[in-house]
Design a protein around this motif. Structure first.
Motif, mmCIF file in Angstrom:
data_model
loop_
_atom_site.group_PDB
_atom_site.id
_atom_site.type_symbol
_atom_site.label_atom_id
_atom_site.label_comp_id
_atom_site.label_asym_id
_atom_site.label_seq_id
_atom_site.Cartn_x
_atom_site.Cartn_y
_atom_site.Cartn_z
ATOM 1 N N MET A 90 0.833 -1.207 0.000
ATOM 2 C CA MET A 90 0.000 0.000 0.000
ATOM 3 C C MET A 90 0.868 1.258 0.000
ATOM 4 O O MET A 90 1.982 1.255 0.525
ATOM 5 C CB MET A 90 -0.914 0.016 1.219
ATOM 6 C CG MET A 90 -1.980 -1.058 1.186
ATOM 7 S SD MET A 90 -2.927 -1.111 2.719
ATOM 8 C CE MET A 90 -4.350 -0.180 2.244
ATOM 9 N N ARG A 93 -0.795 7.098 1.301
ATOM 10 C CA ARG A 93 -2.170 7.620 1.261
ATOM 11 C C ARG A 93 -3.187 6.488 1.435
ATOM 12 O O ARG A 93 -4.179 6.635 2.147
ATOM 13 C CB ARG A 93 -2.413 8.371 -0.054
ATOM 14 C CG ARG A 93 -3.825 8.923 -0.166
ATOM 15 C CD ARG A 93 -4.066 9.717 -1.424
ATOM 16 N NE ARG A 93 -3.550 11.073 -1.317
ATOM 17 C CZ ARG A 93 -2.584 11.584 -2.044
ATOM 18 N NH1 ARG A 93 -1.994 10.841 -2.957
ATOM 19 N NH2 ARG A 93 -2.188 12.827 -1.893
ATOM 20 N N GLN A 94 -2.899 5.357 0.777
ATOM 21 C CA GLN A 94 -3.824 4.215 0.899
ATOM 22 C C GLN A 94 -3.867 3.685 2.334
ATOM 23 O O GLN A 94 -4.931 3.274 2.810
ATOM 24 C CB GLN A 94 -3.394 3.097 -0.053
ATOM 25 C CG GLN A 94 -3.703 3.406 -1.513
ATOM 26 C CD GLN A 94 -3.047 2.428 -2.468
ATOM 27 O OE1 GLN A 94 -2.147 1.674 -2.095
ATOM 28 N NE2 GLN A 94 -3.484 2.448 -3.714
ATOM 29 N N GLN A 97 -6.110 5.944 4.199
ATOM 30 C CA GLN A 97 -7.494 5.738 3.735
ATOM 31 C C GLN A 97 -8.074 4.467 4.349
ATOM 32 O O GLN A 97 -9.221 4.440 4.825
ATOM 33 C CB GLN A 97 -7.503 5.644 2.204
ATOM 34 C CG GLN A 97 -8.878 5.466 1.575
ATOM 35 C CD GLN A 97 -9.767 6.671 1.792
ATOM 36 O OE1 GLN A 97 -9.343 7.796 1.603
ATOM 37 N NE2 GLN A 97 -10.997 6.449 2.228
ATOM 38 N N TRP A 98 -7.277 3.415 4.344
ATOM 39 C CA TRP A 98 -7.685 2.121 4.918
ATOM 40 C C TRP A 98 -8.029 2.279 6.402
ATOM 41 O O TRP A 98 -9.084 1.809 6.863
ATOM 42 C CB TRP A 98 -6.550 1.115 4.691
ATOM 43 C CG TRP A 98 -6.565 -0.086 5.571
ATOM 44 C CD1 TRP A 98 -7.605 -0.939 5.763
ATOM 45 C CD2 TRP A 98 -5.499 -0.581 6.379
ATOM 46 N NE1 TRP A 98 -7.231 -1.940 6.643
ATOM 47 C CE2 TRP A 98 -5.948 -1.739 7.030
ATOM 48 C CE3 TRP A 98 -4.184 -0.169 6.607
ATOM 49 C CZ2 TRP A 98 -5.144 -2.488 7.901
ATOM 50 C CZ3 TRP A 98 -3.385 -0.912 7.461
ATOM 51 C CH2 TRP A 98 -3.868 -2.043 8.097
ATOM 52 N N LEU A 99 -7.147 2.938 7.126
ATOM 53 C CA LEU A 99 -7.381 3.089 8.562
ATOM 54 C C LEU A 99 -8.557 4.027 8.843
ATOM 55 O O LEU A 99 -9.289 3.841 9.815
ATOM 56 C CB LEU A 99 -6.112 3.585 9.258
ATOM 57 C CG LEU A 99 -4.961 2.557 9.235
ATOM 58 C CD1 LEU A 99 -3.682 3.169 9.757
ATOM 59 C CD2 LEU A 99 -5.330 1.326 10.045
ATOM 60 N N LEU A 101 -11.200 4.246 6.965
ATOM 61 C CA LEU A 101 -12.393 3.422 6.730
ATOM 62 C C LEU A 101 -12.660 2.508 7.929
ATOM 63 O O LEU A 101 -13.808 2.327 8.339
ATOM 64 C CB LEU A 101 -12.207 2.563 5.473
ATOM 65 C CG LEU A 101 -12.296 3.288 4.133
ATOM 66 C CD1 LEU A 101 -11.852 2.375 3.004
ATOM 67 C CD2 LEU A 101 -13.715 3.774 3.876
ATOM 68 N N ALA A 102 -11.575 1.953 8.483
ATOM 69 C CA ALA A 102 -11.737 1.066 9.650
ATOM 70 C C ALA A 102 -12.335 1.831 10.824
ATOM 71 O O ALA A 102 -12.994 1.248 11.682
ATOM 72 C CB ALA A 102 -10.394 0.474 10.036
ATOM 73 N N HIS A 103 -12.091 3.103 10.844
ATOM 74 C CA HIS A 103 -12.534 3.941 11.957
ATOM 75 C C HIS A 103 -13.843 4.643 11.629
ATOM 76 O O HIS A 103 -14.351 5.427 12.431
ATOM 77 C CB HIS A 103 -11.447 4.971 12.260
ATOM 78 C CG HIS A 103 -11.557 5.572 13.610
ATOM 79 N ND1 HIS A 103 -12.290 6.703 13.867
ATOM 80 C CD2 HIS A 103 -11.034 5.200 14.790
ATOM 81 C CE1 HIS A 103 -12.201 6.992 15.153
ATOM 82 N NE2 HIS A 103 -11.447 6.100 15.728
#
Lengths: 306, 285
Positions: A90, A93-94, A97-99, A101-103
């Motif tokens: 990753m 930035r990804q 973005q991933w974290l 979304l998890a939050h």
């Protein structure tokens, strides 16, 4: 003064090892709080318990008024424990973005955070090529982007270059001062801790050795530094209150006794070149609370023995 | 929330193009390519044998609808399963391998985090199965073109029902192995265990369940046989759906036992993984 962290008799054992031994600690809301201690003192164990990664063997711990590990509380905490690692495929930035979304964070302002930790130019690079310092910066951004009430950072400046450390220090102070975030950090860089923290706790072997405002802890070790001749006569006058510091003497006396001491030394025929009050730095407080380090001679001896 | 866990896991998986390719696209693409090449070779041989440079027609019209319904029962094949396990291993054990549990475990409940992974993997499984069906249909079209066979498409209510039931059954069978992979990954924290433990269990079941049942004097319709051999339970249900002589020969009451066997092999590993994960020390990765 409300507490963000309260522990009572907190104990964690790993087999025969007591990583935390009946720790009772209250960390107030607001400001930057430093947790210090030699390796194995229990700092990381405390952080892991606070974040619900491990369970205590005994004792109680409350984080933001709730039990540690409570999902509702965890969402109000940002954290970075040790050097963070991320999925290598990753980009920076990804990862954010991933974290986010998890939050369930819809306004994570990812680009703003990348900019704030100095990773804008590396935003689209895969993290597999990142240096330790860059991973630290990304970890800090990940911890902060969800606008937490409490941030726990374990060695946030580890692996960073001096400008990076300076930027991180400014960022941490601004979060505490401007955004009202409570920051708890552990670090072995005592000078940095002294510069950035309001209060500190010093751990030793799983227990609390000292706790208080940085200014209070360092003030308690204030001493009068005397450059004078002959030094032997000063040592005689001061007795066990004197310690040699190069070509000077450090006198462990209250500030109020300073003038009387100077008069007495002059009467004894001591020629005083310079006299000034020096505060103890955090390192000397730390060493006093956690036990002396090995002397140069001991280190050399150990190396030869090895 | 579970939705957050699913959203973030699917986002992360989509960035891992290598895992998605091997899990979803590799088997269908290879199957299609091998099928077309194989048919071209057969056609060229047939032309040689025929002694003329004209394509020859083998068989009557090709019913694509019937072929599709039939393919649905073959979706739990070892190739799809093996390559799906690459995605499963990456998804389940990646957080141990890359030490990222401590980043995300603070953002959701542990049960949600695992269920999020399971949800995403089920979507990946559906994608792989659909891609395989598409490839199988394309192979059939290619076959018809190569051998100059006419095509028909019969897909009435009966075929649709068979297709749906066989597809669901294959899906459940694949999910069983993915749940074993989840349990293996959670307990061992190992990518390789997530990949190989379900395969070894699958192979073991295929080769050992018959001899063991025989040694114990068990019949195919017995509870223990169905519970020990979910592959047999799968075959039992597949035969029932397809009907015919094989379905008529099934012992009484075996259907319920087969369904319960399949359900248990899916639910028990999942429940065990969630229970184990709930108490796991996530600071050691």
């Amino acid at each position: 003064m409300t507490a963000v962290i309260e522990t009572t008799g907190l104990t964690k054992t790993y087999g025969a090892v007591r990583a935390l031994d009946g720790l009772s600690l209250s960390i107030p809301r607001g400001g930057v709080y430093g947790v210090l201690g030699p390796n194995g003192a229990g700092k990381s164990t405390l952080f892991r318990i606070l974040l619900g990664l491990i369970r205590p063997t005994a004792g109680e711990v409350r984080v933001l008024g709730q039990h540690a590990g409570d999902p509702a509380v965890m969402r109000r905490i940002g954290s970075m424990i040790e050097t963070p690692r991320f999925p290598p495929y990753m980009t920076a930035r990804q990862v954010l973005q991933w974290l986010a979304l998890a939050h369930s964070s819809k306004d994570a302002a990812i680009d703003a955070w990348l900019d704030r930790v100095g990773l804008t130019e590396a935003a689209n690079r895969r993290v597999r090529g990142f240096s330790v310092g860059m991973l630290q910066r990304l970890g800090v951004a990940a911890a902060l982007m969800t606008k937490p009430d409490l941030v726990i950072l374990d060695e946030p400046t580890s692996g960073m270059d001096p400008p990076g450390i300076q930027e991180m220090r400014a960022l941490i102070r601004s979060l505490a001062d401007d955004d009202g975030v409570t920051i708890i950090l552990a670090s072995h860089q005592l000078l940095e801790v002294q510069r950035v923290c309001d209060r500190v706790a010093i751990f030793n072997r799983g227990t609390l050795a000292a706790e208080g405002k940085v200014s209070e802890l360092t003030a308690s070790g204030e001493r009068l530094r005397l450059s004078a001749t002959p030094l032997a006569r000063i040592m005689t006058v001061l007795g066990d209150k004197a310690t040699l510091d190069g070509d000077a003497v450090l006198a462990a006396i209250p500030r109020a006794e300073g003038p009387a001491l100077l008069r007495a030394l002059i009467e004894q025929g001591v020629d005083i070149d310079e006299a000034r009050w020096v505060g103890a730095d955090l390192e000397s407080v730390f060493m006093a609370e956690t036990g002396p380090a090995r002397t140069d001679a001991q280190v050399r001896e150990a190396l030869h023995a090895g | 929330m579970l939705a957050d866990a699913i959203r973030s896991e699917s986002y992360r998986l989509l960035q891992n193009r290598t895992a998605v390719f091997w899990s979803v696209f590799f088997v269908p693409v290879m199957a299609l390519a091998i099928s077309i090449v194989g048919q071209l070779v057969i056609q060229s041989k047939a032309v040689k044998i025929n002694g003329a440079n004209l394509p020859i027609e083998l068989g009557g019209p090709l019913d694509l609808g019937q072929a599709l319904a039939s393919s649905a029962g073959d979706l739990a094949n070892p190739a799809i399963l093996a390559f799906l396990l690459i995605g499963a291993a990456t998804l389940y054990a990646g957080d141990y391998r890359w030490e990222t549990w401590r980043l995300i475990s603070a953002r959701n409940t542990r049960a949600n985090l695992l269920l999020g992974k399971v949800g995403v993997l089920k979507c990946l499984t559906l994608a792989a199965m659909l891609a395989f069906l598409l490839a199988a249909s394309m192979a059939d079209v290619a076959k018809a073109a190569i051998f100059d066979r006419p095509m028909t498409f019969t897909f009435g209510a009966e075929q649709a029902a068979d297709f749906a039931l066989l597809f669901l059954l294959s899906f459940v069978r694949v999910v069983q192995f993915l749940m074993i992979s989840l349990l293996a990954a959670t307990v061992t924290r190992s990518l390789l265990a997530a990949l190989f433990v379900p395969l070894v269990i699958g192979v073991g079941q295929a080769f050992l369940s018959g001899p063991i049942a025989g040694a114990l004097g068990l019949e195919p319709g017995d509870w223990l046989t169905q519970l020990l051999a979910p592959g047999l339970a799968f075959d039992t249900l597949k035969a029932f759906i397809r009907g015919g002589m094989e379905a008529a020969a099934l012992p009484d009451g075996v259907m319920v036992k087969a369904i319960i066997s399949l359900a248990l092999w899916s639910i028990v590993p999942l429940a065990a993984a969630i229970a184990w994960f709930g108490r796991q020390d996530l600071s050691k990765e």
